[in-house]
Design a protein around this motif. Structure first.
Motif, PDB file in Angstrom:
ATOM      1  N   GLU A  58      -2.857   0.674  15.174  1.00  0.00           N
ATOM      2  CA  GLU A  58      -2.908   1.568  13.910  1.00  0.00           C
ATOM      3  C   GLU A  58      -2.670   0.838  12.661  1.00  0.00           C
ATOM      4  OE1 GLU A  58      -0.126   4.734  14.048  1.00  0.00           O
ATOM      5  OE2 GLU A  58       0.936   3.705  15.728  1.00  0.00           O
ATOM      6  N   ILE A  59      -2.869   1.480  11.466  1.00  0.00           N
ATOM      7  CA  ILE A  59      -2.225   0.830  10.273  1.00  0.00           C
ATOM      8  C   ILE A  59      -0.763   1.018  10.147  1.00  0.00           C
ATOM      9  CG2 ILE A  59      -2.826   1.176   7.590  1.00  0.00           C
ATOM     10  CD1 ILE A  59      -5.250   2.966   8.790  1.00  0.00           C
ATOM     11  N   THR A  60      -0.431  -0.283   9.678  1.00  0.00           N
ATOM     12  CA  THR A  60       1.114  -0.380   9.662  1.00  0.00           C
ATOM     13  C   THR A  60       1.490  -1.085   8.329  1.00  0.00           C
ATOM     14  OG1 THR A  60       1.372  -0.670  11.964  1.00  0.00           O
ATOM     15  CG2 THR A  60       3.273  -1.110  10.747  1.00  0.00           C
ATOM     16  N   LEU A  61       2.263  -0.110   7.389  1.00  0.00           N
ATOM     17  CA  LEU A  61       2.847  -0.469   6.441  1.00  0.00           C
ATOM     18  C   LEU A  61       4.042  -1.463   6.509  1.00  0.00           C
ATOM     19  CD1 LEU A  61       2.462  -0.469   3.230  1.00  0.00           C
ATOM     20  CD2 LEU A  61       4.176   1.413   3.058  1.00  0.00           C
ATOM     21  N   LEU A  62       3.950  -2.590   5.970  1.00  0.00           N
ATOM     22  CA  LEU A  62       5.203  -3.417   6.107  1.00  0.00           C
ATOM     23  C   LEU A  62       5.917  -3.389   4.818  1.00  0.00           C
ATOM     24  CD1 LEU A  62       3.741  -6.521   8.024  1.00  0.00           C
ATOM     25  CD2 LEU A  62       4.750  -4.508   9.223  1.00  0.00           C
ATOM     26  N   SER A  63       7.315  -2.921   4.966  1.00  0.00           N
ATOM     27  CA  SER A  63       8.091  -2.970   3.772  1.00  0.00           C
ATOM     28  C   SER A  63       9.426  -3.622   3.810  1.00  0.00           C
ATOM     29  CB  SER A  63       8.172  -1.415   3.348  1.00  0.00           C
ATOM     30  OG  SER A  63       8.388  -1.021   2.059  1.00  0.00           O
ATOM     31  N   TYR A  64      10.043  -3.907   2.611  1.00  0.00           N
ATOM     32  CA  TYR A  64      11.280  -4.395   2.551  1.00  0.00           C
ATOM     33  C   TYR A  64      12.416  -3.684   2.938  1.00  0.00           C
ATOM     34  CZ  TYR A  64      15.003  -7.675   1.047  1.00  0.00           C
ATOM     35  OH  TYR A  64      16.229  -8.319   1.093  1.00  0.00           O
ATOM     36  N   SER A  65      13.453  -4.404   3.797  1.00  0.00           N
ATOM     37  CA  SER A  65      14.756  -3.725   4.246  1.00  0.00           C
ATOM     38  C   SER A  65      15.789  -4.806   3.799  1.00  0.00           C
ATOM     39  CB  SER A  65      14.798  -3.376   5.746  1.00  0.00           C
ATOM     40  OG  SER A  65      15.908  -3.197   6.063  1.00  0.00           O
ATOM     41  N   GLU A  66      16.871  -4.312   3.438  1.00  0.00           N
ATOM     42  CA  GLU A  66      17.942  -5.365   3.037  1.00  0.00           C
ATOM     43  C   GLU A  66      18.650  -6.017   4.204  1.00  0.00           C
ATOM     44  OE1 GLU A  66      19.273  -6.541   0.247  1.00  0.00           O
ATOM     45  OE2 GLU A  66      18.247  -5.205  -1.119  1.00  0.00           O
ATOM     46  N   VAL A  67      18.754  -5.318   5.515  1.00  0.00           N
ATOM     47  CA  VAL A  67      19.081  -5.858   6.620  1.00  0.00           C
ATOM     48  C   VAL A  67      18.412  -6.848   7.292  1.00  0.00           C
ATOM     49  CG1 VAL A  67      20.164  -5.172   8.981  1.00  0.00           C
ATOM     50  CG2 VAL A  67      19.954  -3.335   7.250  1.00  0.00           C
ATOM     51  N   ASP A  68      19.499  -8.266   7.167  1.00  0.00           N
ATOM     52  CA  ASP A  68      18.614  -9.523   7.618  1.00  0.00           C
ATOM     53  C   ASP A  68      18.576  -9.262   9.393  1.00  0.00           C
ATOM     54  OD1 ASP A  68      17.596 -11.884   7.668  1.00  0.00           O
ATOM     55  OD2 ASP A  68      19.546 -12.917   7.857  1.00  0.00           O
ATOM     56  N   SER A  69      17.408  -9.514   9.627  1.00  0.00           N
ATOM     57  CA  SER A  69      17.013  -9.162  11.241  1.00  0.00           C
ATOM     58  C   SER A  69      16.186 -10.163  11.733  1.00  0.00           C
ATOM     59  CB  SER A  69      17.042  -7.833  11.479  1.00  0.00           C
ATOM     60  OG  SER A  69      16.496  -7.724  12.878  1.00  0.00           O
ATOM     61  N   GLU A  70      16.129 -10.620  12.764  1.00  0.00           N
ATOM     62  CA  GLU A  70      15.262 -11.544  13.506  1.00  0.00           C
ATOM     63  C   GLU A  70      13.893 -10.849  13.621  1.00  0.00           C
ATOM     64  OE1 GLU A  70      15.286 -15.058  14.182  1.00  0.00           O
ATOM     65  OE2 GLU A  70      17.051 -15.048  12.785  1.00  0.00           O
ATOM     66  N   ARG A  74      13.316  -1.482  11.639  1.00  0.00           N
ATOM     67  CA  ARG A  74      12.910  -0.279  12.107  1.00  0.00           C
ATOM     68  C   ARG A  74      11.463   0.220  11.615  1.00  0.00           C
ATOM     69  NH1 ARG A  74      15.463   1.016   7.382  1.00  0.00           N
ATOM     70  NH2 ARG A  74      14.866   2.756   6.261  1.00  0.00           N
ATOM     71  N   CYS A  75      10.931   1.003  12.585  1.00  0.00           N
ATOM     72  CA  CYS A  75       9.834   1.811  12.217  1.00  0.00           C
ATOM     73  C   CYS A  75       9.867   3.213  12.325  1.00  0.00           C
ATOM     74  CB  CYS A  75       8.620   1.284  13.235  1.00  0.00           C
ATOM     75  SG  CYS A  75       8.353  -0.655  13.232  1.00  0.00           S
ATOM     76  N   GLU A  76       9.096   3.966  11.673  1.00  0.00           N
ATOM     77  CA  GLU A  76       8.822   5.489  11.518  1.00  0.00           C
ATOM     78  C   GLU A  76       7.629   5.733  10.805  1.00  0.00           C
ATOM     79  OE1 GLU A  76      12.500   5.763   8.842  1.00  0.00           O
ATOM     80  OE2 GLU A  76      11.220   5.980   6.914  1.00  0.00           O
ATOM     81  N   ARG A  77       7.426   7.135  11.569  1.00  0.00           N
ATOM     82  CA  ARG A  77       6.084   7.646  11.259  1.00  0.00           C
ATOM     83  C   ARG A  77       6.707   8.844  10.024  1.00  0.00           C
ATOM     84  NH1 ARG A  77       1.375   7.363  13.234  1.00  0.00           N
ATOM     85  NH2 ARG A  77       2.082   6.459  15.313  1.00  0.00           N
ATOM     86  N   HIS A  78       5.903   8.725   9.011  1.00  0.00           N
ATOM     87  CA  HIS A  78       6.408   9.836   8.015  1.00  0.00           C
ATOM     88  C   HIS A  78       5.692  10.904   8.508  1.00  0.00           C
ATOM     89  CE1 HIS A  78       8.388   6.872   5.172  1.00  0.00           C
ATOM     90  NE2 HIS A  78       7.598   6.138   6.075  1.00  0.00           N
ATOM     91  N   PRO A  79       5.696  12.021   7.591  1.00  0.00           N
ATOM     92  CA  PRO A  79       5.337  13.419   8.076  1.00  0.00           C
ATOM     93  C   PRO A  79       3.688  13.340   7.767  1.00  0.00           C
ATOM     94  CG  PRO A  79       7.339  13.739   6.629  1.00  0.00           C
ATOM     95  CD  PRO A  79       6.840  12.198   6.780  1.00  0.00           C
ATOM     96  N   ASP A  80       3.056  12.513   6.981  1.00  0.00           N
ATOM     97  CA  ASP A  80       1.780  12.580   6.789  1.00  0.00           C
ATOM     98  C   ASP A  80       1.188  11.511   7.677  1.00  0.00           C
ATOM     99  OD1 ASP A  80       2.787   9.960   5.911  1.00  0.00           O
ATOM    100  OD2 ASP A  80       1.926  10.013   3.990  1.00  0.00           O
ATOM    101  N   GLY A  81       1.664  11.129   8.647  1.00  0.00           N
ATOM    102  CA  GLY A  81       1.025  10.038   9.551  1.00  0.00           C
ATOM    103  C   GLY A  81       1.256   8.771   9.393  1.00  0.00           C
ATOM    104  N   GLN A  82       1.740   8.388   8.142  1.00  0.00           N
ATOM    105  CA  GLN A  82       1.970   7.009   7.588  1.00  0.00           C
ATOM    106  C   GLN A  82       2.916   6.356   8.566  1.00  0.00           C
ATOM    107  OE1 GLN A  82       0.732   4.691   5.078  1.00  0.00           O
ATOM    108  NE2 GLN A  82       2.079   3.669   6.621  1.00  0.00           N
ATOM    109  N   PHE A  83       2.753   5.275   9.322  1.00  0.00           N
ATOM    110  CA  PHE A  83       3.577   4.395  10.049  1.00  0.00           C
ATOM    111  C   PHE A  83       3.959   3.174   9.339  1.00  0.00           C
ATOM    112  CE2 PHE A  83       4.379   1.476  13.738  1.00  0.00           C
ATOM    113  CZ  PHE A  83       5.172   2.512  14.446  1.00  0.00           C
ATOM    114  N   ARG A 112      -8.975   6.261   7.939  1.00  0.00           N
ATOM    115  CA  ARG A 112      -7.876   6.387   7.000  1.00  0.00           C
ATOM    116  C   ARG A 112      -7.610   5.124   6.270  1.00  0.00           C
ATOM    117  NH1 ARG A 112      -1.996   8.914   7.721  1.00  0.00           N
ATOM    118  NH2 ARG A 112      -1.355   8.481   5.620  1.00  0.00           N
ATOM    119  N   LEU A 113      -7.774   4.059   6.786  1.00  0.00           N
ATOM    120  CA  LEU A 113      -7.833   2.695   6.111  1.00  0.00           C
ATOM    121  C   LEU A 113      -9.029   2.518   5.074  1.00  0.00           C
ATOM    122  CD1 LEU A 113      -6.742  -0.169   6.173  1.00  0.00           C
ATOM    123  CD2 LEU A 113      -8.578  -0.986   7.360  1.00  0.00           C
TER     124      LEU A 113
END
Length: 270
Positions: A58-70, A74-83, A112-113
């Motif tokens: 599926e289409i996945t938006l990759l966005s910035y998080s402050e938490v430094d992690s290997e 986290r991933c979440e699905r928004h109410p409009d179906g956006q992952f 959608r894409l």
């Protein structure tokens, strides 16, 4: 019809509101083109799964998080179906990436894409595999997105499959010639890279905390130079610098998004 006009109007409002948002880079390519490896190399860590089975369904938006992690924070699905997945990769401070299913999947069922993300993209990175550049589904996708007049930059992945520079030149000439026809443009940008090599080099220096000289350290490694990834990264990052020609083009591309949608809306209403 009225419904489609309403949808187009919403798209226009959405595009206008995104003028102040991070640069939106949509990455497409056929299954097994090495797209996940490419994205990992760009981000500098193995955030996405790689393998011989399709990993992005599926289409996945990759966005910035402050938490430094290997890994992916986290991933979440928004109410409009956006992952959306949140990562600590520094490049995401400046731009959002959209990872997509293979072009062969997109044309079948991923409306959608093509209806939402392609119109909103500031830049489309098209990842091709050296062993089979411009397959039928890739050509079909390019023909489809051409209506939006988006800037498409081609990444010729798995550079190390070519035995010599003649083979590489022959492949790049073939891709550019066909892309000019498909996109109806003389201006075709193509970067041959080895994403796997680039990722390996970045991972080997990932514990180096000297961020200031990180680029110099990479450049001193012959594997990094031979991967040719630097040229592509430099090109992408120059879009984020307002003083460069590409930076000025970035502003123009962002402005063209709502203008292009407005043109299509007007055309549809005639």
């Amino acid at each position: 019809d009225t419904l489609s006009q309403m949808e187009e109007a919403e798209l226009l409002v959405d595009a206008a509101s995104r003028l102040s948002e991070p640069f939106l880079l949509v990455i497409v390519g056929e299954f097994n083109s090495g797209k996940s490896t490419f994205i990992n190399a760009l981000l500098g860590r193995k955030y996405l799964q790689e393998g011989v089975v399709p990993t992005t369904n599926e289409i996945t938006l990759l966005s910035y998080s402050e938490v430094d992690s290997e890994s992916i924070e986290r991933c979440e699905r928004h109410p409009d179906g956006q992952f959306t997945c949140y990562l600590s990769a520094p490049i995401l401070k400046e731009m959002n990436l959209v990872d997509t299913p293979g072009t062969n999947v997109i044309l079948q069922r991923q409306q959608r894409l093509t209806e939402e993300y392609v119109p909103r993209a500031d830049l489309i990175l098209f990842v091709l595999s050296s062993d089979r550049p411009l397959t039928e589904s890739e050509v079909g996708f390019l023909q489809y997105v051409q209506q939006w007049k988006k800037k498409v930059v081609f990444v010729l992945n798995k550079l190390d499959l070519y035995r010599n520079s003649d083979e590489l030149e022959e492949a790049t000439a073939f891709i550019k010639e066909n892309a000019r026809k498909l996109l109806n443009t003389e201006d075709v940008t193509l970067f041959p890279v080895s994403s796997r090599s680039a990722l390996e080099v970045k991972l080997s220096y990932s514990n180096n905390n000297d961020r200031e000289h990180h680029g110099e350290v990479l450049l001193s490694d012959p594997r990094w130079r031979s991967s040719k990834f630097y040229d592509l990264e430099h090109y992408l990052l120059s879009f984020l610098d307002g003083s460069t020609d590409n930076g000025k083009e970035r502003v123009r591309l962002k402005l063209e998004t709502p203008i292009g949608i407005l043109f299509l809306v007007q055309t549809a209403m005639l």
